[in-house]
Structures are given as structure tokens and as C-alpha cells.
Scaffold this motif. Structure first.
Motif, PDB file in Angstrom:
ATOM      1  N   ASP A   2      -0.726 -14.387  13.140  1.00 24.72           N
ATOM      2  CA  ASP A   2      -0.393 -13.189  13.866  1.00 24.72           C
ATOM      3  C   ASP A   2      -1.222 -12.019  13.370  1.00 24.72           C
ATOM      4  O   ASP A   2      -1.839 -12.059  12.310  1.00 24.72           O
ATOM      5  CB  ASP A   2       1.085 -12.844  13.695  1.00 24.72           C
ATOM      6  CG  ASP A   2       1.860 -13.225  14.931  1.00 24.72           C
ATOM      7  OD1 ASP A   2       1.193 -13.499  15.924  1.00 24.72           O
ATOM      8  OD2 ASP A   2       3.094 -13.246  14.872  1.00 24.72           O
ATOM      9  N   ARG A   3      -1.203 -10.956  14.149  1.00 24.10           N
ATOM     10  CA  ARG A   3      -2.010  -9.790  13.825  1.00 24.10           C
ATOM     11  C   ARG A   3      -1.701  -9.228  12.451  1.00 24.10           C
ATOM     12  O   ARG A   3      -2.571  -8.773  11.723  1.00 24.10           O
ATOM     13  CB  ARG A   3      -1.754  -8.727  14.901  1.00 24.10           C
ATOM     14  CG  ARG A   3      -2.350  -7.382  14.588  1.00 24.10           C
ATOM     15  CD  ARG A   3      -2.129  -6.470  15.750  1.00 24.10           C
ATOM     16  NE  ARG A   3      -2.689  -5.162  15.491  1.00 24.10           N
ATOM     17  CZ  ARG A   3      -2.987  -4.301  16.415  1.00 24.10           C
ATOM     18  NH1 ARG A   3      -2.811  -4.621  17.660  1.00 24.10           N
ATOM     19  NH2 ARG A   3      -3.487  -3.128  16.121  1.00 24.10           N
ATOM     20  N   ASP A   4      -0.431  -9.255  12.055  1.00 23.59           N
ATOM     21  CA  ASP A   4      -0.033  -8.618  10.811  1.00 23.59           C
ATOM     22  C   ASP A   4       0.384  -9.608   9.736  1.00 23.59           C
ATOM     23  O   ASP A   4       1.072  -9.246   8.784  1.00 23.59           O
ATOM     24  CB  ASP A   4       1.128  -7.651  11.070  1.00 23.59           C
ATOM     25  CG  ASP A   4       0.756  -6.614  12.108  1.00 23.59           C
ATOM     26  OD1 ASP A   4      -0.368  -6.109  11.999  1.00 23.59           O
ATOM     27  OD2 ASP A   4       1.579  -6.328  12.995  1.00 23.59           O
ATOM     28  N   THR A  60     -12.633  -5.547  17.514  1.00 22.83           N
ATOM     29  CA  THR A  60     -12.169  -6.674  18.322  1.00 22.83           C
ATOM     30  C   THR A  60     -12.620  -6.557  19.760  1.00 22.83           C
ATOM     31  O   THR A  60     -13.044  -7.543  20.383  1.00 22.83           O
ATOM     32  CB  THR A  60     -10.630  -6.744  18.279  1.00 22.83           C
ATOM     33  OG1 THR A  60     -10.199  -6.644  16.919  1.00 22.83           O
ATOM     34  CG2 THR A  60     -10.125  -8.024  18.890  1.00 22.83           C
ATOM     35  N   ASN A  61     -12.553  -5.346  20.324  1.00 26.76           N
ATOM     36  CA  ASN A  61     -12.877  -5.189  21.739  1.00 26.76           C
ATOM     37  C   ASN A  61     -14.334  -5.486  22.044  1.00 26.76           C
ATOM     38  O   ASN A  61     -14.669  -5.866  23.162  1.00 26.76           O
ATOM     39  CB  ASN A  61     -12.486  -3.788  22.227  1.00 26.76           C
ATOM     40  CG  ASN A  61     -12.965  -2.699  21.296  1.00 26.76           C
ATOM     41  OD1 ASN A  61     -14.150  -2.590  20.998  1.00 26.76           O
ATOM     42  ND2 ASN A  61     -12.032  -1.900  20.792  1.00 26.76           N
ATOM     43  N   ASP A  83      -9.123  -8.650   9.883  1.00 30.55           N
ATOM     44  CA  ASP A  83      -8.117  -8.154  10.820  1.00 30.55           C
ATOM     45  C   ASP A  83      -8.560  -8.344  12.262  1.00 30.55           C
ATOM     46  O   ASP A  83      -7.732  -8.485  13.163  1.00 30.55           O
ATOM     47  CB  ASP A  83      -7.828  -6.674  10.552  1.00 30.55           C
ATOM     48  CG  ASP A  83      -7.201  -6.456   9.194  1.00 30.55           C
ATOM     49  OD1 ASP A  83      -5.994  -6.689   9.068  1.00 30.55           O
ATOM     50  OD2 ASP A  83      -7.931  -6.079   8.270  1.00 30.55           O
ATOM     51  N   SER A  86      -7.566 -11.756  13.135  1.00 31.53           N
ATOM     52  CA  SER A  86      -6.129 -11.810  13.399  1.00 31.53           C
ATOM     53  C   SER A  86      -5.813 -11.316  14.806  1.00 31.53           C
ATOM     54  O   SER A  86      -4.953 -11.867  15.490  1.00 31.53           O
ATOM     55  CB  SER A  86      -5.374 -10.965  12.368  1.00 31.53           C
ATOM     56  OG  SER A  86      -5.585 -11.449  11.063  1.00 31.53           O
ATOM     57  N   GLU A  87      -6.533 -10.279  15.253  1.00 34.93           N
ATOM     58  CA  GLU A  87      -6.315  -9.787  16.614  1.00 34.93           C
ATOM     59  C   GLU A  87      -6.824 -10.786  17.652  1.00 34.93           C
ATOM     60  O   GLU A  87      -6.197 -10.989  18.696  1.00 34.93           O
ATOM     61  CB  GLU A  87      -7.005  -8.437  16.800  1.00 34.93           C
ATOM     62  CG  GLU A  87      -6.300  -7.292  16.085  1.00 34.93           C
ATOM     63  CD  GLU A  87      -6.695  -5.949  16.646  1.00 34.93           C
ATOM     64  OE1 GLU A  87      -7.907  -5.668  16.689  1.00 34.93           O
ATOM     65  OE2 GLU A  87      -5.803  -5.180  17.044  1.00 34.93           O
ATOM     66  N   ARG A  90      -4.373 -13.441  18.598  1.00 34.94           N
ATOM     67  CA  ARG A  90      -3.316 -13.097  19.543  1.00 34.94           C
ATOM     68  C   ARG A  90      -3.708 -13.418  20.982  1.00 34.94           C
ATOM     69  O   ARG A  90      -2.844 -13.624  21.832  1.00 34.94           O
ATOM     70  CB  ARG A  90      -2.995 -11.605  19.445  1.00 34.94           C
ATOM     71  CG  ARG A  90      -2.409 -11.168  18.108  1.00 34.94           C
ATOM     72  CD  ARG A  90      -2.355  -9.657  18.025  1.00 34.94           C
ATOM     73  NE  ARG A  90      -1.722  -9.089  19.219  1.00 34.94           N
ATOM     74  CZ  ARG A  90      -2.063  -7.930  19.767  1.00 34.94           C
ATOM     75  NH1 ARG A  90      -3.057  -7.234  19.257  1.00 34.94           N
ATOM     76  NH2 ARG A  90      -1.430  -7.471  20.816  1.00 34.94           N
ATOM     77  N   LYS A 159      -1.095  -0.912  11.114  1.00 31.14           N
ATOM     78  CA  LYS A 159      -1.893  -0.982  12.328  1.00 31.14           C
ATOM     79  C   LYS A 159      -3.255  -1.593  12.013  1.00 31.14           C
ATOM     80  O   LYS A 159      -3.930  -1.202  11.065  1.00 31.14           O
ATOM     81  CB  LYS A 159      -2.086   0.414  12.923  1.00 31.14           C
ATOM     82  CG  LYS A 159      -0.819   1.005  13.518  1.00 31.14           C
ATOM     83  CD  LYS A 159      -1.122   2.342  14.200  1.00 31.14           C
ATOM     84  CE  LYS A 159       0.121   2.899  14.865  1.00 31.14           C
ATOM     85  NZ  LYS A 159      -0.149   4.192  15.544  1.00 31.14           N
ATOM     86  N   ALA A 160      -3.644  -2.557  12.866  1.00 33.62           N
ATOM     87  CA  ALA A 160      -4.924  -3.232  12.634  1.00 33.62           C
ATOM     88  C   ALA A 160      -6.091  -2.261  12.728  1.00 33.62           C
ATOM     89  O   ALA A 160      -7.071  -2.377  11.976  1.00 33.62           O
ATOM     90  CB  ALA A 160      -5.093  -4.368  13.634  1.00 33.62           C
ATOM     91  N   ASP A 161      -6.015  -1.281  13.627  1.00 29.93           N
ATOM     92  CA  ASP A 161      -7.106  -0.309  13.763  1.00 29.93           C
ATOM     93  C   ASP A 161      -7.319   0.444  12.464  1.00 29.93           C
ATOM     94  O   ASP A 161      -8.468   0.664  12.034  1.00 29.93           O
ATOM     95  CB  ASP A 161      -6.792   0.679  14.889  1.00 29.93           C
ATOM     96  CG  ASP A 161      -7.027   0.087  16.266  1.00 29.93           C
ATOM     97  OD1 ASP A 161      -7.426  -1.086  16.333  1.00 29.93           O
ATOM     98  OD2 ASP A 161      -6.809   0.795  17.266  1.00 29.93           O
TER      99      ASP A 161
END
Length: 519
Positions: A2-4, A60-61, A83, A86-87, A90, A159-161
Motif C-alpha cells: 500500500d501507499r503508506d 508518480t504522475n 514512495d 508504493s503509489e 495502488r 502524505k506520499a507527496d
């Protein structure tokens, strides 16, 4: 993962946090100095630190937007924060373009990091740079004053950011080269710049600003004799210096003064040729469609040319893009140039959606393709004769008994027989579409990868028409300079089978024209 849920696997050895004044640390990206084991397979020797090289930290984007971006930084170095992985995790199970891109990134990284490779020290890339995975260790990072100050500003490190920004900040403090965060998230760019991190957008698939700001057709000055020769023969060759800015199938206005002008198309042989657009188009018993301005004449010429198999068209609302494309396609289907007309558009809503739609595929797509249905109705519905014998007056607000039953649309039989086909883009992957006239409305909502998927579906004998307005974008993942419509036009410019037409003047109504300019 998961992301976190990555905090349990963080190791301080993955990004070494060294005091900023230490001069003995090796340059980054840190690469192993011991000989590689026999199990390792490296595409190239470890890269040397070259003056002028940079380290790019990818958000990520960026990876979701273009999975192949990791191959596009040439001699520079790439860091991917854990991270970000991780994103990506998802999204990997989504049955969407985003999910497919996430899975493609995972496969590409596995190919770049062979079995046994130390992903945190990195491997060399064919362009001379390197790529590695960077892990942010909060405990070690807090020894740096900049990280401590960052945590004082952004308290929420869940927060991942924020963790990606902190990872970039730590890399900036520990590396001997410029570190740049690459992100398509404008808010994240602003946060990073607030703490002194240099940021950039991902520009590989962005076109130049002038490509989406200049919609005027080129004007080429010729002499009166040259213009007269072109008018009589339909062809004209002039010096290369005057046509240097033109590509194959570009349209131009040959001018010998203000009032002496003739439109032309620049062909692959380096000549201007006369346009072959008819005065009007009429399908069946419907009304005639006549081009109202120079741009529409040029668009009609490209749509009716059998040698051109890809047409892109920019134009604001009301310029007639969809109507002319559907009219030209339907006429050529009736003339048996193509076996049928296929229409589609991206499913991207403006504002709040109405939720799931019931019914068949055609019924689900109808609200999205209503502009196309409106064009078909206008083209094919018989024009009523209002100049015949006097008819009995009837209250127009009362139903006519003879028309109590709802009549079928004039194009319904063409849809039922498959001559007109409604295509959902989510099902187009893997298809091969031969001998069809394919109109894709609102193409500015596509991503470059989606546009590539659609263009590669076209088989021999098919024609693809992409129309849209780069200024009207509802897709949050693209903008006016990076959407699939402008990307396709820019990459296909100069191909003998591709043409592009910009439309400027609106013809829908004076109200629509004023609204497009002023609102």
C-alpha cells in the motif's frame, strides 16, 4: 504494498545521509566499486560523473503519463523514490490506461535491474546516465538542517507527496550535481519550490506553444504572373526559401496583393496544387452543407482526398469541425469509397457526471456522441417543402395527429445495418479497422498513449479524422500542449498521408462566436 505501508522496510543504507560539509563521499548516483558477480547483467558499464549532468527525481504522475520516460534522459541520472513505487502499486490492478501504464513501469524497471543488481546503488543506462531506487530514511535525514526545517513546514509526512519532496531535498543536499524534481502536479511543484527545490514539468511529449496558439493558415507571397500561372494550370513551384516553413500537405493562401489570393495545398513533390473541395455536400434528401470560409474549404479538401489517411483539425466551438467531418465521411460511404462510418469520442465529463448509464453500448454512448447524432440528423433528415400549396394552419404547440408516433431517426437504419458504427474507445485495443471512415470527436481529451493506440488500429483503406479544441480540456492528466490531438499532429507533421487544418472563424451563430472569443 500500500501507499503508506513501506515504512517497515526502510533502511538507512539505501540513501546514505552524510553531513553536507563532508568532502569524502563518492559522487551520486553511488555505484558499487566491487566487481559485479557473474549473475549480474548490465546494459553498460557504470556511468562516470560528467560535468553538466543532472539527477532527475521522477514523480508518480510522470511514470503513469509515459512509462517509457525512464529511457528519455540520455546522459543524466534518474532517481525513483520508493514512495513512487508504493503509489504505482495502488494503480497496477486497475483495468484502465492508468493501470496498464503502472504495470508497464514495473516491467520496464525489472528489465533495467537484472537479478542480483543493487537497485539502490543503480545501474547504467544506454545513454550514459544511471537509474536507481531512492529510499527516504527519516531518522538519518533529520540530521540535515534542511530536512529538519522541511518537517517544521510540512508536518504531515504520511502524505506520499511530502515524502517524495523530502527525498528530493535530501538528494539535493548529498549529491554533487543539480537535482531536479520532475512532476506534472502543479501543486507539488509549488510546494517543492517553496523549500528551494528546482522543478520541471515533463516536456518530452509537449508541443511548442506556437503549435496551439497560431491557428492561421500560412500566407505565401507570389508575383502576379505566378498566381496567374497557378490559376490556369492548378500547380505552382516556387523557390525553397519561400516554402521553408511548410510541411507536406500544409495549406497556404497564395497572395499577390490584398485582393488577389487563391488557396492551395503543398504536396510531397514540393508544389502547390489546387484544392478539390466541392461547392457543397448533400447526403440523400438532407440539406446541403456548404463550406463557409477558407478553413472549412481546406478541411473539406483534406477529408475528401483519398491519398490522405489521417486528418487532424483544431478549432474552437462552432467552427464546424464535427459537421464537416461527418458530412464528408457519410458522402464517401454512400459513394462506396469506404464501407462504413465509425464515430467515437473519449468519455471525459465536464463537471459532475450523471452516474452509470443503462442500456446497450449505443444507448450508453448516445449522450456522449449527441453532437455526432445532431450532425447526422441535420445531414439526412429530408428538408420540408415550405413553398408548396397552402397548408392548413395548425397550432404548433398542439400535437399533429398524423405524427403521434415518434418517427425513427433518418440514420437509424444505417446504425442497425452497421454502416454507421458507434465505437467505445475502452474496447478498441487489439482491433484492426479496415475500410472505415473513422471520426474521433473531442480528441483533445486523449493522452498521447491513447492517441497512439487509436492511430495504430487503422488498417489499409481506412481514414482517421481527429477533431477537437485544445483550449477545452476536461481530462486532468493532459493540457493544451500535451494532449493526444496536438501530440499526433506534431509527430505526424510532414508525412505524405497526414494533413492538418486549423479553423478560426465560428459559423454556428454570432452568439456562439462571440462567446468563444470573449468568455
Amino acid at each position: 504494498m500500500d501507499r503508506d505501508d513501506h515504512s517497515n522496510v526502510v533502511s538507512s543504507t539505501l540513501i546514505e545521509s552524510r553531513p553536507a560539509n563532508s568532502g569524502s563521499q563518492p559522487p551520486s548516483p553511488p555505484l558499487p566499486t566491487k566487481p559485479a558477480s557473474s549473475r549480474r547483467k548490465r546494459p553498460a558499464p557504470p556511468p562516470e560523473i560528467v560535468v553538466g549532468t543532472k539527477t532527475f527525481v521522477l514523480d508518480t504522475n510522470v511514470l503513469l503519463h509515459d512509462p517509457a520516460c525512464i529511457h528519455r534522459f540520455e546522459e543524466h541520472h534518474i532517481c525513483i523514490p520508493v514512495d513512487v513505487l508504493s503509489e504505482l502499486d495502488r494503480f497496477k490492478n486497475e483495468m484502465t490506461e492508468r493501470g496498464a501504464n503502472a504495470r508497464e513501469v514495473h516491467r520496464a524497471l525489472m528489465q533495467m535491474f537484472p537479478a542480483g543488481a543493487d537497485v539502490t546503488h543503480g545501474v547504467a543506462t544506454p545513454g550514459g546516465g544511471g537509474i536507481r531506487i531512492a529510499v527516504y530514511d527519516p531518522g538519518e535525514a533529520r540530521k540535515h538542517p534542511s530536512i529538519a526545517a522541511f518537517e517544521g513546514i510540512f508536518h504531515d509526512l504520511d502524505k506520499a507527496d511530502h515524502r517524495i519532496i523530502a527525498c528530493t531535498l535530501l538528494l539535493r543536499d548529498t549529491l554533487k550535481m543539480p537535482v531536479i524534481l520532475v512532476s506534472k502536479d502543479l501543486n507539488m511543484q509549488l510546494k517543492a519550490r517553496a523549500v528551494g527545490i528546482e522543478c520541471e514539468d515533463y516536456l518530452h511529449d509537449k508541443v511548442a506553444p506556437r503549435e496551439v496558439s497560431n491557428f492561421e493558415i500560412a500566407r505565401i507571397e507570389v508575383t502576379g504572373h505566378e498566381l496567374q500561372r497557378y490559376a490556369s494550370s492548378g500547380r505552382l513551384s516556387i523557390s525553397d526559401a519561400r516554402v521553408a516553413a511548410l510541411a507536406v500537405n500544409d495549406f497556404a493562401l497564395l497572395s499577390a496583393g490584398e485582393k488577389a489570393t487563391i488557396p492551395a495545398r503543398f504536396n510531397a513533390q514540393g508544389e502547390f496544387v489546387r484544392l478539390r473541395a466541392p461547392e457543397c455536400i448533400k447526403v440523400g434528401q438532407g440539406r446541403s452543407i456548404k463550406p463557409m470560409n477558407l478553413g472549412q474549404v481546406c478541411l473539406l479538401d483534406a477529408l475528401l482526398d483519398p491519398e490522405i489517411s489521417l486528418v487532424t483539425c483544431y478549432g474552437q466551438a462552432g467552427t464546424g469541425k464535427t459537421l464537416l467531418a461527418v458530412a464528408a465521411g457519410l458522402q464517401q460511404v454512400f459513394d462506396r469509397t469506404y464501407q462504413g462510418l465509425t464515430v467515437s469520442r473519449p468519455i471525459v465529463a465536464m463537471g459532475q457526471t450523471v452516474g452509470f448509464l443503462p442500456g446497450s453500448l449505443q444507448e450508453k454512448m448516445r449522450p456522449w456522441l449527441q453532437p455526432v447524432y445532431d450532425a447526422l440528423d441535420l445531414l439526412m433528415r429530408p428538408v420540408e417543402n415550405t413553398q408548396g400549396p397552402a397548408r392548413k394552419k395548425q397550432n404548433r404547440f398542439m400535437p399533429d395527429p398524423a405524427k403521434m408516433q415518434t418517427p425513427a431517426a433518418p440514420y437509424d437504419h444505417l446504425i442497425q445495418s452497421g454502416v454507421i458504427e458507434v465505437e467505445a474507445l475502452c474496447y478498441i485495443r487489439g482491433r484492426s479497422i479496415p475500410d472505415r471512415f473513422f471520426v474521433l470527436d473531442e480528441a483533445q481529451q486523449l493522452t498521447p498513449l491513447e492517441a497512439k493506440t487509436i492511430v495504430t488500429r487503422m488498417s489499409r483503406g481506412s481514414k482517421l479524422v481527429l477533431v477537437g479544441d485544445p483550449a477545452q480540456i476536461d481530462n486532468p492528466y493532459v493540457d493544451a500542449r500535451s494532449n493526444g490531438l496536438v501530440y499526433t499532429r506534431q509527430r505526424m507533421r510532414g508525412q505524405v498521408f497526414a494533413a492538418h487544418v486549423p479553423l478560426v472563424k465560428g459559423e454556428r451563430s454570432p452568439l456562439a462566436e462571440a462567446a468563444a472569443r470573449l468568455l
